[in-house]
Every structure is written in C-alpha cells, then in structure tokens.
Motif scaffolding. Sequence first.
Motif, PDB file in Angstrom:
ATOM      1  N   GLY A 127     -47.748  72.398 -52.852  1.00  5.36           N
ATOM      2  CA  GLY A 127     -49.570  72.504 -51.973  1.00  5.36           C
ATOM      3  C   GLY A 127     -49.768  70.948 -51.601  1.00  5.36           C
ATOM      4  O   GLY A 127     -49.265  70.160 -51.659  1.00  5.36           O
ATOM      5  N   GLU A 128     -51.069  70.978 -51.054  1.00  3.47           N
ATOM      6  CA  GLU A 128     -51.836  69.827 -50.933  1.00  3.47           C
ATOM      7  C   GLU A 128     -52.701  69.214 -51.729  1.00  3.47           C
ATOM      8  O   GLU A 128     -53.287  69.760 -52.634  1.00  3.47           O
ATOM      9  CB  GLU A 128     -52.771  69.777 -50.508  1.00  3.47           C
ATOM     10  N   ASN A 129     -51.984  67.755 -52.855  1.00  4.67           N
ATOM     11  CA  ASN A 129     -52.090  67.455 -54.011  1.00  4.67           C
ATOM     12  C   ASN A 129     -53.373  66.470 -53.283  1.00  4.67           C
ATOM     13  O   ASN A 129     -52.685  65.862 -52.588  1.00  4.67           O
ATOM     14  CB  ASN A 129     -51.576  67.569 -54.973  1.00  4.67           C
ATOM     15  N   SER A 130     -54.447  66.398 -53.526  1.00  2.00           N
ATOM     16  CA  SER A 130     -55.282  64.922 -53.477  1.00  2.00           C
ATOM     17  C   SER A 130     -55.667  64.078 -54.173  1.00  2.00           C
ATOM     18  O   SER A 130     -55.973  64.009 -55.545  1.00  2.00           O
ATOM     19  CB  SER A 130     -56.950  65.654 -52.983  1.00  2.00           C
ATOM     20  N   LEU A 131     -56.041  62.871 -54.086  1.00  2.00           N
ATOM     21  CA  LEU A 131     -56.023  61.480 -54.743  1.00  2.00           C
ATOM     22  C   LEU A 131     -57.529  60.659 -54.157  1.00  2.00           C
ATOM     23  O   LEU A 131     -57.154  60.761 -53.001  1.00  2.00           O
ATOM     24  CB  LEU A 131     -54.776  60.506 -54.301  1.00  2.00           C
ATOM     25  N   SER A 132     -57.961  60.742 -55.264  1.00  2.00           N
ATOM     26  CA  SER A 132     -59.748  59.927 -54.632  1.00  2.00           C
ATOM     27  C   SER A 132     -59.922  59.054 -55.325  1.00  2.00           C
ATOM     28  O   SER A 132     -59.175  59.448 -56.623  1.00  2.00           O
ATOM     29  CB  SER A 132     -60.355  61.012 -54.277  1.00  2.00           C
ATOM     30  N   GLY A 133     -60.793  57.679 -55.172  1.00  2.00           N
ATOM     31  CA  GLY A 133     -61.410  57.465 -55.048  1.00  2.00           C
ATOM     32  C   GLY A 133     -60.830  56.254 -55.979  1.00  2.00           C
ATOM     33  O   GLY A 133     -59.494  55.460 -55.129  1.00  2.00           O
ATOM     34  N   ASP A 134     -60.612  55.377 -57.117  1.00  2.00           N
ATOM     35  CA  ASP A 134     -60.010  53.803 -57.499  1.00  2.00           C
ATOM     36  C   ASP A 134     -59.242  54.482 -58.394  1.00  2.00           C
ATOM     37  O   ASP A 134     -59.885  53.654 -59.628  1.00  2.00           O
ATOM     38  CB  ASP A 134     -61.243  53.237 -57.600  1.00  2.00           C
ATOM     39  N   GLY A 135     -57.611  54.558 -58.558  1.00  2.00           N
ATOM     40  CA  GLY A 135     -57.004  54.675 -59.554  1.00  2.00           C
ATOM     41  C   GLY A 135     -54.947  54.817 -58.859  1.00  2.00           C
ATOM     42  O   GLY A 135     -54.874  54.925 -57.303  1.00  2.00           O
ATOM     43  N   ILE A 136     -54.081  55.503 -59.570  1.00  2.00           N
ATOM     44  CA  ILE A 136     -53.288  54.975 -59.102  1.00  2.00           C
ATOM     45  C   ILE A 136     -52.807  56.413 -59.394  1.00  2.00           C
ATOM     46  O   ILE A 136     -52.517  56.537 -61.221  1.00  2.00           O
ATOM     47  CB  ILE A 136     -52.148  53.933 -59.818  1.00  2.00           C
ATOM     48  N   GLY A 157     -60.303  56.516 -50.207  1.00  2.00           N
ATOM     49  CA  GLY A 157     -60.609  55.419 -50.983  1.00  2.00           C
ATOM     50  C   GLY A 157     -59.428  54.240 -51.622  1.00  2.00           C
ATOM     51  O   GLY A 157     -58.835  54.509 -50.694  1.00  2.00           O
ATOM     52  N   GLY A 158     -59.891  53.999 -52.745  1.00  2.00           N
ATOM     53  CA  GLY A 158     -58.873  53.216 -53.016  1.00  2.00           C
ATOM     54  C   GLY A 158     -57.737  53.444 -53.880  1.00  2.00           C
ATOM     55  O   GLY A 158     -56.253  52.867 -53.929  1.00  2.00           O
ATOM     56  N   ALA A 159     -57.575  55.230 -53.489  1.00  2.00           N
ATOM     57  CA  ALA A 159     -56.205  55.391 -54.332  1.00  2.00           C
ATOM     58  C   ALA A 159     -55.338  55.794 -53.785  1.00  2.00           C
ATOM     59  O   ALA A 159     -54.817  56.290 -52.702  1.00  2.00           O
ATOM     60  CB  ALA A 159     -56.601  56.841 -55.180  1.00  2.00           C
ATOM     61  N   GLY A 178     -51.572  58.539 -46.502  1.00  2.00           N
ATOM     62  CA  GLY A 178     -52.183  57.955 -46.768  1.00  2.00           C
ATOM     63  C   GLY A 178     -51.966  56.888 -47.070  1.00  2.00           C
ATOM     64  O   GLY A 178     -50.482  56.439 -47.694  1.00  2.00           O
ATOM     65  N   ALA A 179     -51.707  56.245 -48.599  1.00  2.00           N
ATOM     66  CA  ALA A 179     -51.047  54.448 -49.419  1.00  2.00           C
ATOM     67  C   ALA A 179     -50.073  55.356 -49.818  1.00  2.00           C
ATOM     68  O   ALA A 179     -50.379  56.110 -51.070  1.00  2.00           O
ATOM     69  CB  ALA A 179     -52.319  54.282 -49.756  1.00  2.00           C
ATOM     70  N   PHE A 180     -48.997  54.719 -50.104  1.00  2.00           N
ATOM     71  CA  PHE A 180     -47.762  54.903 -50.590  1.00  2.00           C
ATOM     72  C   PHE A 180     -46.958  53.486 -51.167  1.00  2.00           C
ATOM     73  O   PHE A 180     -46.887  52.974 -50.079  1.00  2.00           O
ATOM     74  CB  PHE A 180     -46.750  55.710 -49.755  1.00  2.00           C
ATOM     75  N   VAL A 181     -46.635  53.049 -52.091  1.00  2.00           N
ATOM     76  CA  VAL A 181     -46.814  51.898 -52.492  1.00  2.00           C
ATOM     77  C   VAL A 181     -45.107  52.456 -53.052  1.00  2.00           C
ATOM     78  O   VAL A 181     -44.878  53.477 -54.346  1.00  2.00           O
ATOM     79  CB  VAL A 181     -47.432  50.959 -53.560  1.00  2.00           C
ATOM     80  N   TRP A 182     -43.806  51.349 -52.924  1.00  2.00           N
ATOM     81  CA  TRP A 182     -43.265  51.675 -53.578  1.00  2.00           C
ATOM     82  C   TRP A 182     -42.262  50.641 -53.948  1.00  2.00           C
ATOM     83  O   TRP A 182     -41.995  49.498 -53.280  1.00  2.00           O
ATOM     84  CB  TRP A 182     -41.854  52.859 -52.881  1.00  2.00           C
TER      85      TRP A 182
END
Length: 188
Positions: A127-136, A157-159, A178-182
Amino acid sequence: EFRCVLFFFFFKQKTAYEIKECDWSSDVCSSDLYDLKGDGSLTGDDYAGPRGNFFNNAGTFRKSAGTGAATVSGITFNNTGTVEVDSGTLSIQGPGRSTNGNYVFSNGGIVDLSSPNYQSGGYVFSGENSLSGDGILNLTGTVQVNAGDRATFFTQGGAHVQLSGGMLMSYGTLMNKGAFVWSGGNIG
C-alpha cells in the motif's frame, strides 16, 4: 525506563506504557494510543507459530520520550495506523507488516526495522506508506514487498527512508516518492 514482557497473548499492563481502553481479546485496538514514555523494551516470548505474539496497531503507537532506544522484540508488529517517534529510536526487531502506514517524526526520531531474517517473515510493506517530519525510517533487517503487492513510500519534510543494512527484497512493485538513502545492505 519501561519493560513489559508478554507470554503468548497481550495482557493489560498499564505500568509499562499509557493505554486508553482497548479490547485485548482481538489484539487490535483501532483507535487507541500507545505512548512509550521512555527507553526500554516491549518483549514477547516468541513470534513464531500460530500462537505467537501480535501487536496490531491501527491507532497511534508513539515513543514520546527518552533519547535512547525503545525496543519491540519477540512480537509480530503490524501497522495500519500511525507510528510516531518524537525522541530517540523505536527499534522493531521482529517480523510484521505495514499496510498504508503513517510514520511521523520529530527531533530526528528514528524507526529502525531490524527483522532478523527472511525465515521469520521479514518486515513486509504494501500500500501507500507515508513519512513526514524530521526523521528516518531505517531498514537494517529483512524488508520485502510480496509478489503481487505494490508498496509506495511517500516522504515529506526531512523524513526519508534509509537502507543501512540487511536486505530489501521486492517480489512485487516498490516505489519511492521522496528521499531514499542507501548506505549499506543489499537490494535484491
């Protein structure tokens, strides 16, 4: 510091974390707030088998205090609601599933998914999983999308989602908006 030990089924334990009223017979509390007010552990005796421990979050599971880690282990942690980390790290060390889950962060909070291995079922997204705010949302264990499923991460945001260890496996469709860090681990 809190500590709650679970054997086969959850039972009411209000000293470990703050709980609003809940129907424990179903293991699902659709509108409840679980507020971990510090670092410590929520531990089950085993997540394997038909009588294993399940924590089905359809409300809000929050870590509101403590600069260290609060650990959830020996429990299958399923999320269709909101996981919120306002301080420190929430470390989920078992299998589970996030379907249309919301992850809310502040103060650099971290949700660390470190399901130990594929044999335990890993941690499954759909499904659709959302991340928001300042975190990881930090992936350090076995994380997967099952065949025929579709999982999307939406970050604001910074998530961001970070793969820093373990294995990210997709047998279905995995999208990141959005942002993805590997920084470690494998994608396969």
